[in-house]
Scaffold this motif. Structure first.
Motif, PDB file in Angstrom:
ATOM      1  N   ALA A  99     -44.113  -5.205  11.919  1.00 51.59           N
ATOM      2  CA  ALA A  99     -45.202  -5.618  12.806  1.00 51.59           C
ATOM      3  C   ALA A  99     -45.286  -4.664  14.002  1.00 51.59           C
ATOM      4  O   ALA A  99     -46.372  -4.253  14.419  1.00 51.59           O
ATOM      5  CB  ALA A  99     -44.979  -7.053  13.283  1.00 51.59           C
ATOM      6  N   ARG A 100     -44.108  -4.293  14.503  1.00 47.01           N
ATOM      7  CA  ARG A 100     -44.070  -3.374  15.643  1.00 47.01           C
ATOM      8  C   ARG A 100     -44.641  -2.014  15.249  1.00 47.01           C
ATOM      9  O   ARG A 100     -45.454  -1.423  15.978  1.00 47.01           O
ATOM     10  CB  ARG A 100     -42.618  -3.247  16.120  1.00 47.01           C
ATOM     11  CG  ARG A 100     -42.479  -2.718  17.531  1.00 47.01           C
ATOM     12  CD  ARG A 100     -41.024  -2.490  17.915  1.00 47.01           C
ATOM     13  NE  ARG A 100     -40.209  -3.681  17.896  1.00 47.01           N
ATOM     14  CZ  ARG A 100     -39.156  -3.867  17.079  1.00 47.01           C
ATOM     15  NH1 ARG A 100     -38.804  -2.934  16.223  1.00 47.01           N
ATOM     16  NH2 ARG A 100     -38.462  -4.974  17.119  1.00 47.01           N
ATOM     17  N   LEU A 101     -44.239  -1.518  14.093  1.00 47.07           N
ATOM     18  CA  LEU A 101     -44.775  -0.225  13.621  1.00 47.07           C
ATOM     19  C   LEU A 101     -46.284  -0.287  13.436  1.00 47.07           C
ATOM     20  O   LEU A 101     -47.012   0.645  13.785  1.00 47.07           O
ATOM     21  CB  LEU A 101     -44.146   0.146  12.276  1.00 47.07           C
ATOM     22  CG  LEU A 101     -42.840   0.921  12.252  1.00 47.07           C
ATOM     23  CD1 LEU A 101     -42.511   1.300  10.810  1.00 47.07           C
ATOM     24  CD2 LEU A 101     -42.946   2.169  13.103  1.00 47.07           C
ATOM     25  N   ALA A 102     -46.754  -1.398  12.869  1.00 48.84           N
ATOM     26  CA  ALA A 102     -48.192  -1.538  12.612  1.00 48.84           C
ATOM     27  C   ALA A 102     -48.972  -1.555  13.922  1.00 48.84           C
ATOM     28  O   ALA A 102     -50.058  -0.967  14.016  1.00 48.84           O
ATOM     29  CB  ALA A 102     -48.462  -2.812  11.810  1.00 48.84           C
ATOM     30  N   GLU A 103     -48.419  -2.211  14.950  1.00 45.96           N
ATOM     31  CA  GLU A 103     -49.109  -2.238  16.254  1.00 45.96           C
ATOM     32  C   GLU A 103     -49.203  -0.824  16.845  1.00 45.96           C
ATOM     33  O   GLU A 103     -50.229  -0.455  17.416  1.00 45.96           O
ATOM     34  CB  GLU A 103     -48.389  -3.173  17.235  1.00 45.96           C
ATOM     35  CG  GLU A 103     -48.496  -4.658  16.881  1.00 45.96           C
ATOM     36  CD  GLU A 103     -49.924  -5.216  17.000  1.00 45.96           C
ATOM     37  OE1 GLU A 103     -50.820  -4.506  17.485  1.00 45.96           O
ATOM     38  OE2 GLU A 103     -50.130  -6.367  16.548  1.00 45.96           O
ATOM     39  N   HIS A 104     -48.138  -0.053  16.701  1.00 49.33           N
ATOM     40  CA  HIS A 104     -48.183   1.320  17.222  1.00 49.33           C
ATOM     41  C   HIS A 104     -49.162   2.175  16.412  1.00 49.33           C
ATOM     42  O   HIS A 104     -49.891   2.996  16.980  1.00 49.33           O
ATOM     43  CB  HIS A 104     -46.786   1.936  17.219  1.00 49.33           C
ATOM     44  CG  HIS A 104     -45.952   1.499  18.383  1.00 49.33           C
ATOM     45  ND1 HIS A 104     -46.059   2.071  19.633  1.00 49.33           N
ATOM     46  CD2 HIS A 104     -45.033   0.516  18.499  1.00 49.33           C
ATOM     47  CE1 HIS A 104     -45.220   1.468  20.467  1.00 49.33           C
ATOM     48  NE2 HIS A 104     -44.581   0.510  19.805  1.00 49.33           N
ATOM     49  N   ALA A 105     -49.167   1.976  15.092  1.00 46.62           N
ATOM     50  CA  ALA A 105     -50.116   2.727  14.262  1.00 46.62           C
ATOM     51  C   ALA A 105     -51.551   2.365  14.645  1.00 46.62           C
ATOM     52  O   ALA A 105     -52.425   3.233  14.754  1.00 46.62           O
ATOM     53  CB  ALA A 105     -49.872   2.425  12.779  1.00 46.62           C
ATOM     54  N   ALA A 106     -51.786   1.055  14.886  1.00 42.76           N
ATOM     55  CA  ALA A 106     -53.135   0.604  15.251  1.00 42.76           C
ATOM     56  C   ALA A 106     -53.569   1.232  16.581  1.00 42.76           C
ATOM     57  O   ALA A 106     -54.723   1.664  16.724  1.00 42.76           O
ATOM     58  CB  ALA A 106     -53.166  -0.923  15.336  1.00 42.76           C
ATOM     59  N   ALA A 107     -52.649   1.299  17.539  1.00 40.44           N
ATOM     60  CA  ALA A 107     -52.991   1.895  18.838  1.00 40.44           C
ATOM     61  C   ALA A 107     -53.382   3.361  18.667  1.00 40.44           C
ATOM     62  O   ALA A 107     -54.349   3.842  19.272  1.00 40.44           O
ATOM     63  CB  ALA A 107     -51.798   1.772  19.793  1.00 40.44           C
ATOM     64  N   ARG A 108     -52.644   4.069  17.824  1.00 41.26           N
ATOM     65  CA  ARG A 108     -52.938   5.476  17.584  1.00 41.26           C
ATOM     66  C   ARG A 108     -54.303   5.638  16.899  1.00 41.26           C
ATOM     67  O   ARG A 108     -55.076   6.531  17.221  1.00 41.26           O
ATOM     68  CB  ARG A 108     -51.825   6.073  16.705  1.00 41.26           C
ATOM     69  CG  ARG A 108     -51.974   7.535  16.422  1.00 41.26           C
ATOM     70  CD  ARG A 108     -51.750   8.347  17.692  1.00 41.26           C
ATOM     71  NE  ARG A 108     -52.033   9.770  17.483  1.00 41.26           N
ATOM     72  CZ  ARG A 108     -53.255  10.305  17.522  1.00 41.26           C
ATOM     73  NH1 ARG A 108     -54.304   9.535  17.735  1.00 41.26           N
ATOM     74  NH2 ARG A 108     -53.408  11.598  17.340  1.00 41.26           N
ATOM     75  N   LEU A 109     -54.578   4.747  15.941  1.00 45.08           N
ATOM     76  CA  LEU A 109     -55.861   4.806  15.227  1.00 45.08           C
ATOM     77  C   LEU A 109     -57.021   4.494  16.174  1.00 45.08           C
ATOM     78  O   LEU A 109     -58.079   5.128  16.102  1.00 45.08           O
ATOM     79  CB  LEU A 109     -55.859   3.827  14.055  1.00 45.08           C
ATOM     80  CG  LEU A 109     -54.986   4.248  12.859  1.00 45.08           C
ATOM     81  CD1 LEU A 109     -54.681   3.061  11.960  1.00 45.08           C
ATOM     82  CD2 LEU A 109     -55.665   5.364  12.055  1.00 45.08           C
ATOM     83  N   ARG A 110     -56.822   3.515  17.061  1.00 43.98           N
ATOM     84  CA  ARG A 110     -57.897   3.183  18.031  1.00 43.98           C
ATOM     85  C   ARG A 110     -58.172   4.386  18.914  1.00 43.98           C
ATOM     86  O   ARG A 110     -59.331   4.691  19.219  1.00 43.98           O
ATOM     87  CB  ARG A 110     -57.485   1.977  18.867  1.00 43.98           C
ATOM     88  CG  ARG A 110     -57.555   0.675  18.091  1.00 43.98           C
ATOM     89  CD  ARG A 110     -57.205  -0.537  18.979  1.00 43.98           C
ATOM     90  NE  ARG A 110     -56.824  -1.644  18.122  1.00 43.98           N
ATOM     91  CZ  ARG A 110     -55.614  -2.213  18.100  1.00 43.98           C
ATOM     92  NH1 ARG A 110     -54.664  -1.797  18.930  1.00 43.98           N
ATOM     93  NH2 ARG A 110     -55.348  -3.197  17.258  1.00 43.98           N
ATOM     94  N   ALA A 111     -57.108   5.079  19.310  1.00 42.80           N
ATOM     95  CA  ALA A 111     -57.298   6.268  20.155  1.00 42.80           C
ATOM     96  C   ALA A 111     -58.107   7.329  19.410  1.00 42.80           C
ATOM     97  O   ALA A 111     -58.780   8.150  20.023  1.00 42.80           O
ATOM     98  CB  ALA A 111     -55.936   6.823  20.574  1.00 42.80           C
ATOM     99  N   ALA A 112     -58.041   7.296  18.076  1.00 44.92           N
ATOM    100  CA  ALA A 112     -58.780   8.263  17.265  1.00 44.92           C
ATOM    101  C   ALA A 112     -60.154   7.738  16.860  1.00 44.92           C
ATOM    102  O   ALA A 112     -60.844   8.359  16.057  1.00 44.92           O
ATOM    103  CB  ALA A 112     -57.963   8.621  16.017  1.00 44.92           C
ATOM    104  N   GLY A 113     -60.538   6.567  17.393  1.00 48.70           N
ATOM    105  CA  GLY A 113     -61.897   6.082  17.157  1.00 48.70           C
ATOM    106  C   GLY A 113     -62.053   5.008  16.098  1.00 48.70           C
ATOM    107  O   GLY A 113     -63.165   4.590  15.798  1.00 48.70           O
ATOM    108  N   PHE A 114     -60.938   4.559  15.504  1.00 43.70           N
ATOM    109  CA  PHE A 114     -61.027   3.475  14.518  1.00 43.70           C
ATOM    110  C   PHE A 114     -61.086   2.126  15.230  1.00 43.70           C
ATOM    111  O   PHE A 114     -60.562   1.973  16.328  1.00 43.70           O
ATOM    112  CB  PHE A 114     -59.769   3.464  13.631  1.00 43.70           C
ATOM    113  CG  PHE A 114     -59.713   4.541  12.586  1.00 43.70           C
ATOM    114  CD1 PHE A 114     -60.066   4.279  11.275  1.00 43.70           C
ATOM    115  CD2 PHE A 114     -59.271   5.821  12.912  1.00 43.70           C
ATOM    116  CE1 PHE A 114     -59.989   5.266  10.308  1.00 43.70           C
ATOM    117  CE2 PHE A 114     -59.197   6.818  11.954  1.00 43.70           C
ATOM    118  CZ  PHE A 114     -59.552   6.540  10.643  1.00 43.70           C
ATOM    119  N   ARG A 115     -61.724   1.148  14.577  1.00 47.04           N
ATOM    120  CA  ARG A 115     -61.599  -0.246  15.005  1.00 47.04           C
ATOM    121  C   ARG A 115     -60.548  -0.893  14.115  1.00 47.04           C
ATOM    122  O   ARG A 115     -60.705  -0.919  12.891  1.00 47.04           O
ATOM    123  CB  ARG A 115     -62.938  -0.978  14.851  1.00 47.04           C
ATOM    124  CG  ARG A 115     -63.922  -0.674  15.977  1.00 47.04           C
ATOM    125  CD  ARG A 115     -65.276  -1.247  15.669  1.00 47.04           C
ATOM    126  NE  ARG A 115     -65.868  -0.583  14.517  1.00 47.04           N
ATOM    127  CZ  ARG A 115     -66.810  -1.104  13.734  1.00 47.04           C
ATOM    128  NH1 ARG A 115     -67.271  -2.309  13.958  1.00 47.04           N
ATOM    129  NH2 ARG A 115     -67.308  -0.419  12.726  1.00 47.04           N
TER     130      ARG A 115
END
Ligand SMILES: [Zn+2]
Length: 236
Positions: A125-141
Motif C-alpha cells: 500500500a505504501r509503495l502504491a501511494e508513492h507510485a501514485a504520487a509520482r504518476l500524478r506529478a506526471a499528469g495522471f489521475r
C-alpha cells in the motif's frame, strides 16, 4: 534520469542495493546502484507457463542486483524510506500499461495482518501511494484503492500449480464496502494491480480473478521485479 529528482534523501549505513559500506548514499543506495536502477526499463514479464487468468504484466526489472537488494532492504529490513524511489520505479511500470488520458485505479496486492505486523505496515500500500504520487506529478489521475483483504495462507511450496491457484484465490476476500459500489464506480478508468515480485504468477492471477468477479476489469499488473524461474535441465 527517473530517480534524479529524489536525490535529496541521504541515508547513513550500508547500500541497500549491494551492501557496500561507508559510501555516500543517495536514497539508501550507492551511486553505482542508483545508476543501475535508473537504467532499468519496464518490460512485459510472464511466468513460464503463466497460470490461468494471469494478467498482462509489466516488470521494472529482473529480481537481481540492486533492485533485489533495495526491495529486500525495504521489505524485510524495515528501510521504509526506500518506498519513495521504489514507488517511482513502480510508477514507470504502471505508465507502461495505463494510458495517461484516463483515470487510473491502482490496486496493491493486499498483505495479511501477520505480514503487516512483521513489516510495520502494509508495504505494498505504501509503495502504491508513492507510485501514485509520482504518476500524478506526471499528469495522471490516480486513485489507490484496496478492495481486497488477504487471509492467512498455508505454505504452498509443495503444492502443484492448480493447488496453488486454489489456495491463492481462497485467501482473498472482497472488502464489504466494495460490494455496495455501483457498477460505474467499480469500473472507472484503467485498473492496474500492483505487486512487488512476480514468481509463479499465482497471486496476480488470483487477485485479478477476485476483482473481475466483482465487475472490476483488470487492465494489467505492474510489478517491481520478476524472478527468473529456474530452468529444469535434463538429468538433474
Ligand atoms: Zn550499491
Amino acid at each position: 534520469m527517473v530517480l534524479a529528482e529524489l536525490a535529496d534523501l541521504v541515508l547513513p549505513g550500508a547500500c541497500a542495493g549491494c551492501g557496500a559500506e561507508r559510501l555516500r548514499l543517495t536514497y539508501g543506495t550507492c551511486a553505482a546502484c542508483v545508476a543501475q536502477l535508473e537504467s532499468l526499463r519496464p518490460r512485459a514479464a510472464s511466468p513460464t507457463p503463466p497460470p490461468a487468468g494471469f494478467p498482462a504484466c509489466v516488470a521494472v526489472g529482473p529480481y537481481a542486483g540492486p533492485l533485489r537488494g533495495a526491495l529486500l532492504a525495504y521489505k524485510e529490513r524495515g528501510r521504509h524510506r526506500l518506498a519513495r524511489p521504489l514507488g517511482t520505479l513502480l510508477a514507470g511500470a504502471v505508465a507502461a500499461i495505463a494510458p495517461r488520458d484516463r483515470p487510473v485505479t491502482l490496486v496493491p496486492v493486499p498483505s495479511t495482518a501477520a505480514a503487516r505486523r512483521e513489516r510495520y505496515g502494509d508495504h505494498m500500500a505504501r509503495l502504491a501511494e508513492h507510485a501514485a504520487a509520482r504518476l500524478r506529478a506526471a499528469g495522471f489521475r490516480v486513485d489507490v484503492v484496496q478492495p481486497l483483504r488477504a487471509l492467512p495462507r498455508p505454505d504452498s511450496t509443495s503444492l502443484d500449480a492448480s493447488e496453488r491457484a486454489t489456495v491463492a484465490v481462497n485467501s482473498l476476500r472482497m472488502a464489504p464496502r466494495i460490494g455496495v459500489l455501483r457498477r460505474d464506480e467499480r469500473s472507472r478508468g484503467t485498473l492496474v494491480v500492483a505487486d512487488d515480485i512476480v514468481t509463479t504468477g499465482a497471486t496476480l492471477a488470483a487477485v485479478s480473478r477476485r476483482l473481475e468477479e466483482a465487475d472490476m476489469q483488470v487492465r494489467g499488473a505492474a510489478v517491481l521485479a520478476a524472478t527468473e524461474l529456474r530452468k529444469t535441465r535434463p538429468g538433474i
